[in-house]
Design a protein around this motif. Sequence first.
Motif: not given
Length: 289
Positions: A153-156, A162-167, A201-207, A223-227
């Motif tokens: 989560l901290r890496q995300v 840094a302006g980037i989402i893994h996707g 996409m961010l929420e999907r990565d975290v989910a 948990t709902r960390y993505g949101k």
Amino acid sequence: MKTPKRIQPLIEEGLVDEVIRQLMSGKEATVYIVRCGNEIRCAKVYKEVTQRSFRQAVAYQEGRKVRNSRQARAMEKGTRYGRKMQEEVWQNAEVDALYRLAAAGVRVPRPYHCFEGVLLMDLVTDADGHVAPRLNDVELSEQRALEYHAVLLRQVVLMLCAGIIHGDLSEYNILLDAGGPVIIDLPQAINAAGNMAAEPMLERDVANLTGYFSQFAPSLAGTRYGKEIWKLYAAGLLTPDTPLSGQVEPDGKPADVDAVLHEIERVRKEEEARVQRTREAAPAGKMFS
């Protein structure tokens, strides 16, 4: 082993001395272990678009920059030159993301060169010097699952700052070296500020992370960390050290159904246009699905 044709130019340029063996073959590339002087690294050979199972979806391309307007027009029209430029942009996305994320403190392999569609980077290894296992190949205790989940989560968050989402983040593109999780496979990485699909996409990565780790640590399931992460980011309140709770207060605002339908229609029209360009560019008598 016999040198793969795509790696031969790197040997001729003195970037690689020897190909030791194939490491793996995935949906967008084949990876080889190579020797570069006294260093053992890996060479990621990108597959041609016709061989990839992971396609360059419209959602991933949005917000990516090209060198000039001629290239942008060619890519939009789907000409041969345009398709070549799309491949270059696709490959450069991972190289650019790796450099930016490494500078931001994200645990990713260190890149060295990208030459003729081959990315040369660090080989991630475990404490014994063996090739690091993927996360999904390791059995976890509840405590270790909670630990890795918190680290990732901290890496995300670092990536988003840094302006980037893994996707496409999941247990299949996370390696475990002696220091913990290392994130890999970033050709589909997107610009968080320049892509309308960034939030889902961010929420999907975290989910994906939550779904995997909750198998070992059931307390993560609700948990709902993505949101939470996106809400903080959108409000300009997200920093690498922002504490997270995994809970989000409802904002009470009704969903903007019209906006969602508009975006769906936009993507549908772009895809129809792409298919039409592909058919027009195809040789006579050859059909594409």
